[in-house]
Design an enzyme around this catalytic site. Structure first.
Site, PDB file in Angstrom:
ATOM      1  N   LYS A  92       0.865  -1.190   0.000  1.00  0.00           N
ATOM      2  CA  LYS A  92       0.000   0.000   0.000  1.00  0.00           C
ATOM      3  C   LYS A  92       0.892   1.228   0.000  1.00  0.00           C
ATOM      4  O   LYS A  92       2.027   1.156   0.476  1.00  0.00           O
ATOM      5  CB  LYS A  92      -0.880   0.009   1.258  1.00  0.00           C
ATOM      6  CG  LYS A  92      -2.073   0.913   1.172  1.00  0.00           C
ATOM      7  CD  LYS A  92      -3.249   0.266   0.473  1.00  0.00           C
ATOM      8  CE  LYS A  92      -4.359   1.249   0.213  1.00  0.00           C
ATOM      9  NZ  LYS A  92      -5.558   0.608  -0.360  1.00  0.00           N
ATOM     10  N   ASP A 128      -6.673   4.364  -5.025  1.00  0.00           N
ATOM     11  CA  ASP A 128      -7.391   4.253  -3.742  1.00  0.00           C
ATOM     12  C   ASP A 128      -8.004   5.641  -3.530  1.00  0.00           C
ATOM     13  O   ASP A 128      -8.181   6.388  -4.514  1.00  0.00           O
ATOM     14  CB  ASP A 128      -6.423   3.857  -2.613  1.00  0.00           C
ATOM     15  CG  ASP A 128      -7.142   3.538  -1.305  1.00  0.00           C
ATOM     16  OD1 ASP A 128      -7.918   2.577  -1.270  1.00  0.00           O
ATOM     17  OD2 ASP A 128      -6.955   4.263  -0.312  1.00  0.00           O
TER      18      ASP A 128
HETATM   19  P1  NDP Z   1     -12.924   7.909  -3.446  1.00  0.00           P
HETATM   20  O1  NDP Z   1     -11.894   8.927  -3.125  1.00  0.00           O
HETATM   21  O2  NDP Z   1     -13.344   7.705  -4.853  1.00  0.00           O
HETATM   22  O3  NDP Z   1     -14.264   8.190  -2.601  1.00  0.00           O
HETATM   23  C1  NDP Z   1     -14.279   8.298  -1.228  1.00  0.00           C
HETATM   24  C2  NDP Z   1     -15.649   8.851  -0.853  1.00  0.00           C
HETATM   25  O4  NDP Z   1     -15.798   8.839   0.563  1.00  0.00           O
HETATM   26  C3  NDP Z   1     -15.828  10.300  -1.299  1.00  0.00           C
HETATM   27  O5  NDP Z   1     -17.161  10.502  -1.623  1.00  0.00           O
HETATM   28  C4  NDP Z   1     -15.444  11.071  -0.028  1.00  0.00           C
HETATM   29  O6  NDP Z   1     -16.012  12.349   0.028  1.00  0.00           O
HETATM   30  C5  NDP Z   1     -16.055  10.172   1.018  1.00  0.00           C
HETATM   31  N1  NDP Z   1     -15.423  10.374   2.310  1.00  0.00           N
HETATM   32  C6  NDP Z   1     -14.099  10.486   2.581  1.00  0.00           C
HETATM   33  N2  NDP Z   1     -13.905  10.660   3.888  1.00  0.00           N
HETATM   34  C7  NDP Z   1     -15.141  10.676   4.451  1.00  0.00           C
HETATM   35  C8  NDP Z   1     -15.612  10.832   5.759  1.00  0.00           C
HETATM   36  N3  NDP Z   1     -14.768  11.023   6.788  1.00  0.00           N
HETATM   37  N4  NDP Z   1     -16.947  10.777   5.972  1.00  0.00           N
HETATM   38  C9  NDP Z   1     -17.787  10.586   4.936  1.00  0.00           C
HETATM   39  N5  NDP Z   1     -17.416  10.445   3.675  1.00  0.00           N
HETATM   40  C10 NDP Z   1     -16.099  10.491   3.439  1.00  0.00           C
HETATM   41  O7  NDP Z   1     -12.395   6.548  -2.798  1.00  0.00           O
HETATM   42  P2  NDP Z   1     -12.829   5.065  -3.146  1.00  0.00           P
HETATM   43  O8  NDP Z   1     -14.272   4.994  -3.417  1.00  0.00           O
HETATM   44  O9  NDP Z   1     -11.868   4.532  -4.124  1.00  0.00           O
HETATM   45  O10 NDP Z   1     -12.487   4.342  -1.767  1.00  0.00           O
HETATM   46  C11 NDP Z   1     -13.399   4.334  -0.679  1.00  0.00           C
HETATM   47  C12 NDP Z   1     -12.960   3.293   0.324  1.00  0.00           C
HETATM   48  O11 NDP Z   1     -12.885   2.020  -0.320  1.00  0.00           O
HETATM   49  C13 NDP Z   1     -11.571   3.512   0.939  1.00  0.00           C
HETATM   50  O12 NDP Z   1     -11.575   3.001   2.251  1.00  0.00           O
HETATM   51  C14 NDP Z   1     -10.681   2.646   0.070  1.00  0.00           C
HETATM   52  O13 NDP Z   1      -9.503   2.248   0.753  1.00  0.00           O
HETATM   53  C15 NDP Z   1     -11.598   1.460  -0.144  1.00  0.00           C
HETATM   54  N6  NDP Z   1     -11.291   0.630  -1.300  1.00  0.00           N
HETATM   55  C16 NDP Z   1     -11.243   1.169  -2.564  1.00  0.00           C
HETATM   56  C17 NDP Z   1     -10.989   0.349  -3.635  1.00  0.00           C
HETATM   57  C18 NDP Z   1     -11.064   0.847  -5.037  1.00  0.00           C
HETATM   58  O14 NDP Z   1     -10.985   0.014  -5.948  1.00  0.00           O
HETATM   59  N7  NDP Z   1     -11.248   2.112  -5.278  1.00  0.00           N
HETATM   60  C19 NDP Z   1     -10.649  -1.075  -3.448  1.00  0.00           C
HETATM   61  C20 NDP Z   1     -10.812  -1.543  -2.092  1.00  0.00           C
HETATM   62  C21 NDP Z   1     -11.088  -0.690  -1.074  1.00  0.00           C
HETATM   63  P3  NDP Z   1     -15.220  13.637  -0.503  1.00  0.00           P
HETATM   64  O15 NDP Z   1     -15.514  13.691  -1.972  1.00  0.00           O
HETATM   65  O16 NDP Z   1     -15.813  14.754   0.267  1.00  0.00           O
HETATM   66  O17 NDP Z   1     -13.776  13.435  -0.196  1.00  0.00           O
END
Ligand code: NDP
Length: 448
Positions: free
Chosen positions: A129, A169
């Protein structure tokens, strides 16, 4: 659960002494050691061969300076990380996170989890990571490009198609992967599958964008089916509005559910008629806007500042897909009080440990992240296969493989939990099944 095995207690004490500042890493290691206690007792040969000692020490922690210049000519210096966790079953594989909250602890705990998750996919990928405390939010494309080029100018020394293959991520999507790939190619002169999540025109895989969210729903549907239920007709809350959340919403809806709420880090929307996903995609994927803009298009929906309130919305199934520790014990209690019977994790470690224990004590079906969200990395590994073959598979082929992998993960996790006397505890089952494959490979490869 508390550790009872004297060897594991001593090992955990040593991990704590060696990593005093890595709070999240310590929580994660302890929770995994607790789950694998029966495995360690059944396999004294692992202890004798030092497999556990090796397993809790990340193979390499790389930390570096990332200088870049903004559009106004000001110099900024961020910190970059790559943790190469474990390569017993394949090249290191895991995402890069760009978020101000990223520390060495964040990347270490995520790499440790990634090793087990990647093992669960059944594919030949080790765990890693990386990331930086750089915040892409509010930056221009050129600023993001300059940051990514600087980051890769250091990172390229440590990665390669058969060495370490980073992916996206939080904060790292197609734009960032493109800039990172361009710089890697420019420095090394190699056109190889060194990153996944690439654009389709330069080696990316169909369905990679959708894979984590879709995979989450395939896993969850299998878990629901085994309990005589399904997504059909159910009310679902999905937190987040990023890559995972959007495609979890899409697949849950395709499977017959109604998703009524989503959020970003500012607040959440509640649309009792079901979220208009095309509108969310327009706001988040096209305009990079804020979720509250949803009510400009749908004034009948509600917007609330702050995120934790999303868990007070009555639902049958909750899919936390935003970030770690977003689901507190209080939120878990609110979910159960409102009739939620299934929580399945799309984000990494979104539910606090006490919350998981509470949900399990109430008989809630709980899909742990390392199993439920493994679809993203699994499809990344399929992208690596396509790059090695210099071929591209159709969306149908990739989606069918993804579904097969997620269904298999569910059954492996379920049967590992049963075999070690923890039937229905998929968190323990995931740790056990993930650990066994890595431990066998480490045992075979000796003290290295
Ligand atoms: P993105 O950056 O695309 O999206 C994250 C989302 O979560 C955004 O809408 C963000 O809002 C919101 N967010 C961030 N922090 C908070 C918070 N404290 N409270 C509420 N909402 C929040 O990330 P991903 O969708 O790629 O990843 C999301 C999760 O999934 C992470 O934990 C990541 O490690 C995990 N993951 C992702 C994978 C992938 O393929 N993408 C694979 C496996 C796991 P804002 O726009 O305001 O920042």
């Amino acid at each position: 659960m508390a550790l009872k095995n004297a060897y594991l207690i001593d090992l955990m004490n040593r991990v704590e002494a060696r990593n005093p500042n890595d709070k999240q890493f310590l929580i994660t290691v302890r929770s995994v050691l607790e789950s694998i206690e029966p495995v360690v007792e059944k396999h004294p040969e692992y202890v004798k061969a030092g497999v556990l000692e090796l397993f809790v020490e990340q193979e390499r922690v790389i930390k570096f300076r990332v200088p870049w210049i903004d559009d106004a000519g000001n110099v900024h210096v961020n910190r970059g990380y790559r943790v190469q966790g474990n390569s017993a079953i394949g090249p290191y594989k895991g995402g890069l996170r760009l978020h101000p909250s990223v520390t060495e602890d964040t990347v270490k705990f995520l790499a440790f989890e990634q090793t087990l998750k990647n093992s669960l996919t059944g594919l030949p990928i080790g765990g890693g990571k990386g990331g930086s405390d750089f915040d892409p939010k509010g930056k221009s494309d050129f600023e993001v490009m300059r940051f990514c080029q600087s980051f890769m100018t250091e990172l390229y020394k440590y990665i390669g198609a058969d060495v370490d293959v980073p992916a996206g991520d939080i904060g790292v999507g197609a734009r960032e992967i493109g800039y990172l790939y361009g710089q890697y190619k420019r420095i090394t002169g190699l056109y190889e599958g060194v990153l996944t999540g690439k654009g389709l025109s330069y080696g990316g895989s169909l369905v990679r964008t959708q894979a984590t969210g879709y995979g989450l729903c395939y896993f969850t549907e299998e878990m629901l089916n085994a309990a005589g239920k399904s997504f059909k007709g159910q009310t679902v809350v999905v937190s987040g509005a990023g890559n995972v959340a959007i495609y979890a919403n899409e697949k849950a809806t395709q499977l017959g559910a109604k998703v009524v709420a989503m959020c970003d880090s500012n607040g959440y929307i509640y649309d009792k008629n079901g979220i208009d996903l095309a509108c969310v995609k327009q706001i988040k994927e096209v305009r990079r806007g804020r979720i509250k803009e949803y009510i400009d298009v749908h004034p009948e929906a509600e917007y609330h500042e702050g995120c934790s309130g999303i868990w007070t919305i009555p639902c049958d199934i909750a899919l936390p897909c935003a970030t770690q520790n977003e689901l507190s014990l209080e939120s878990c209690k609110a979910l159960v009080a409102n009739g939620c019977y299934c929580v399945s994790e799309g984000a990494n470690m979104p539910t606090v440990i006490e919350g998981i224990e509470y949900l399990q004590s109430k008989g809630v079906l709980f899909g742990p992240a390392k199993a439920a969200n493994a679809g993203g990395v699994a499809t990344s590994a399929l992208e690596m296969s396509q790059n090695s073959e210099r071929l591209s598979w159709t969306a149908e082929e990739v989606d069918a493989k993804l579904k097969g992998i997620m269904v298999n993960i569910y059954h492996n996790v379920e049967s590992a939990a049963k075999e070690y006397g923890m039937e229905g505890n998929f968190e323990a089952g995931a740790n056990i099944a993930g650990f066994l494959k890595v431990a066998n490979a480490m045992y075979a490869q000796g003290v290295v």
